[in-house]
Design an enzyme around this catalytic site. Structure first.
Site, PDB file in Angstrom:
ATOM      1  CG  ASP A  29      -1.782   1.234   1.299  1.00 41.51           C
ATOM      2  OD1 ASP A  29      -2.761   1.290   0.550  1.00 41.51           O
ATOM      3  OD2 ASP A  29      -1.465   2.141   2.101  1.00 41.51           O
ATOM      4  CB  ILE A  30       1.594   3.857  -2.431  1.00 35.95           C
ATOM      5  CG1 ILE A  30       2.221   2.750  -3.290  1.00 35.95           C
ATOM      6  CG2 ILE A  30       2.422   5.130  -2.506  1.00 35.95           C
ATOM      7  CD1 ILE A  30       3.597   2.319  -2.855  1.00 35.95           C
ATOM      8  CG  HIS A 111       5.267  15.874 -17.694  1.00 41.40           C
ATOM      9  ND1 HIS A 111       5.244  17.174 -17.224  1.00 41.40           N
ATOM     10  CD2 HIS A 111       3.979  15.548 -17.950  1.00 41.40           C
ATOM     11  CE1 HIS A 111       4.001  17.615 -17.198  1.00 41.40           C
ATOM     12  NE2 HIS A 111       3.205  16.643 -17.633  1.00 41.40           N
ATOM     13  CG  ASP A 123      -0.103  18.947 -16.438  1.00 46.62           C
ATOM     14  OD1 ASP A 123       0.624  17.956 -16.628  1.00 46.62           O
ATOM     15  OD2 ASP A 123      -0.434  19.737 -17.338  1.00 46.62           O
ATOM     16  CD  GLU A 157       3.832  16.508 -21.169  1.00 41.26           C
ATOM     17  OE1 GLU A 157       2.839  15.908 -21.612  1.00 41.26           O
ATOM     18  OE2 GLU A 157       3.756  17.629 -20.614  1.00 41.26           O
ATOM     19  CD  GLU A 158       2.886  20.716 -19.359  1.00 45.51           C
ATOM     20  OE1 GLU A 158       2.248  20.810 -20.429  1.00 45.51           O
ATOM     21  OE2 GLU A 158       2.385  20.283 -18.308  1.00 45.51           O
ATOM     22  CG  HIS A 285      -1.439  23.799 -18.958  1.00 50.28           C
ATOM     23  ND1 HIS A 285      -1.268  23.654 -20.308  1.00 50.28           N
ATOM     24  CD2 HIS A 285      -0.879  22.699 -18.399  1.00 50.28           C
ATOM     25  CE1 HIS A 285      -0.622  22.521 -20.567  1.00 50.28           C
ATOM     26  NE2 HIS A 285      -0.379  21.924 -19.408  1.00 50.28           N
ATOM     27  CG  ASP A 300      -4.954   6.356  -0.976  1.00 51.90           C
ATOM     28  OD1 ASP A 300      -3.855   5.765  -1.083  1.00 51.90           O
ATOM     29  OD2 ASP A 300      -5.781   6.094  -0.088  1.00 51.90           O
ATOM     30  CG  ASP A 304      -2.724   2.212  -2.949  1.00 54.77           C
ATOM     31  OD1 ASP A 304      -1.561   2.419  -2.543  1.00 54.77           O
ATOM     32  OD2 ASP A 304      -3.728   2.384  -2.241  1.00 54.77           O
TER      33      ASP A 304
END
Length: 501
Positions: A29-30, A111, A123, A157-158, A285, A300, A304
């Site tokens: 579990d993260i 990214h 993002d 990436e953007e 953005h 969450d 996981d």
């Protein structure tokens, strides 16, 4: 995420102890609190550096340094790859976890840059932070999968996938071929989230076609996780907006999760996932893409899901080595004399020792293109044929029986790998069985029954005691049946090993 261009089984185990070979049950579990702590650090970096973490800006390099320091301390081997775009130096961070088969690498990426307008916490701080915490959990648990693990954080990436493109272009043909799968996580915590999976098999039949071979299996793996927690998913097109793009162009299987960007959630999606019929991310953005712009539940669940995919795919197709002294084994790389049943009734797709070819139907992997180990396995209709239903098991029962095996005295264990795949036209009368034959007595060790549901092929390890047969000469028998009408059934067995403790 880059802006849009201006131009969419029921299983019954009897006698065998079975667990997925990929050890999905051991997936950690993260803690979402840990992921959010990374987001807080990225927010602080942006705040201290002009409000963003964009390409060529000090906030981006500080973000790379933050991630790199944690991974170095955890035992990863990191490489900071530089590239130039728009007159500015950009950076990719590559982190390799020591061990595993480097000729069969599982790569996980996100990214790390933001746009200049804001700190980019959803993002794509969300995907970057989730991947970071999964990588750190790999180290904490000393995860030692069969496949090599590599994580990547991409720059620019953007500005058009510049960092990931530079990385893929830097690889030789052999290095590209060594990356078996690429998992991409871009925006996994949108405040009004959807649960979208990249459409690896093009089952949605919109936009671009399917991803390279293996992409459908990635999609199915992620879908399996969300099914297990009762969260429905929908497909999203490989539209070229994120860093899977250059990997797909290189023929590398890809997949991932996306919770939505500037698009508007429809009323049907609200009914499916909750939320409101407004934008998935109203701060996309924008300067308000801060730590307040995150849905904790989505973050969450998706963190996981990433861990599940990594733990599952990193050991996909492998079988944990059995303990004890090997008494008898067959990995099917050479023919050892298994014989077909004289009363078999199947008209197509009978069991054979073969090199299986991949088949799938509507996004469900019905036959895997890899044995559990090596090249060969016992499989129903190894050839793919013109469609998933061309060489599947049809018309009744098929069996293969091993040569005679003389067992010593002592504590004996049978180990093997298996799968049974089927579609929702199957019934509980369709099955896979493993039996032991001693004289005139046949005992069933494993029965796996199908159901009226889609079940993808996935190699699974199982074991059973054979101590009751110590000192006897026995044969092993595998049997599969398609007794329903128009059922699509595929089965396979591999890596059969008998050990003595």
């Amino acid at each position: 995420m880059r802006a849009l261009p201006l131009i969419g089984a029921a299983v019954l185990i009897a006698g065998l102890n079975a667990a997925p070979a990929q050890a999905a049950a051991a997936t950690p579990d993260i803690p979402v609190a840990n992921v959010k702590a990374h987001l807080t650090q990225l927010q602080s970096i942006a705040t201290a550096n002009g409000g963003n973490r964009a390409h060529g800006r000090p906030g981006y390099l500080a973000s790379v340094t933050y991630v790199k320091n944690l991974l170095d301390a955890a035992g990863f081997t990191t490489t900071q790859q530089s590239f130039t775009y728009n007159g500015a130096t950009g950076y990719n961070l590559i982190a390799d976890w020591p061990g595993g088969d480097t000729s069969n690498t599982l790569m996980i990426g996100a990214h790390l840059d933001s746009v200049t307008a804001g700190p980019g916490i959803n993002d794509n701080g969300s995907g970057s932070a989730a991947n970071l915490e999964v990588a750190l959990q790999v180290a904490r648990s000393n995860f030692q999968p069969t496949r090599h693990l590599r994580f990547g954080w991409w720059g620019a990436e953007e500005l058009g996938l510049r960092g990931s493109t530079a990385y893929v272009n830097s690889l030789t043909s052999a290095q590209k071929a060594a990356i078996g799968d690429y998992l991409n996580f871009d925006m996994v915590g949108s405040p009004n989230p959807g649960y979208f999976l990249y459409d690896g098999d093009n089952s949605d039949n919109t936009g671009s076609g399917p991803g390279p071979s293996g992409s459908a299996e990635i999609e199915q793996t992620l879908a399996d996780y969300f099914t297990s927690i009762g969260v429905p998913t929908r497909g999203t097109d490989f539209d070229g907006r994120s860093d899977y793009g250059p990997f797909i162009s290189a023929g590398i299987a890809a997949g991932g999760i996306f919770t939505g960007a500037e698009g508007t959630k429809t009323s049907a999606q609200v009914a499916l996932w909750g939320g409101t019929a407004t934008r998935f991310d109203p701060c996309y953005h924008a300067s308000c893409d801060t730590t307040s712009n995150i849905n904790d539940t989505a973050l969450d669940r998706n963190s996981d899901a990433i861990a599940y995919a990594v733990w599952t795919l990193a050991n996909a197709g492998t079988t944990p080595p059995p303990t004890g002294t090997t008494v008898w084994s067959d990995d099917f790389e050479t023919a050892k004399g298994w014989t077909s049943g004289t009363t078999d009734t199947a008209t197509l797709g009978r069991f054979e020792r073969g090199n299986p070819e991949a088949t799938s139907s509507s996004g469900v992997a019905t036959q895997l293109d890899a044995a559990a180990g090596g090249t060969y396995a016992l499989v129903t209709g190894a050839a793919a044929g013109s469609s998933a239903g061309a060489n599947d098991l049809d018309g009744g029962v098929t069996t293969l029986t091993s040569p005679a095996i003389t067992l010593p005295t002592g504590t004996l264990t049978l180990n093997l790998s298996w799968y049974l795949a089927y579609l929702n036209n199957a019934t509980s009368a369709d099955y896979l069985r493993v039996r032991v034959v001693s004289g005139t007595t046949t005992t069933t060790l494993l029965t796996v029954s199908a159901a009226a549901a889609n079940k993808a092929a996935a190699w699974t390890a199982a074991s059973a005691s054979l101590s009751a047969y110590a000192g006897q000469t026995v044969r092993l028998q595998v049997e599969a049946a398609d007794t329903g009408t128009a059922s699509l059934i595929e089965a396979a067995v591999d890596n059969v090993v008998i050990t003595k403790a």
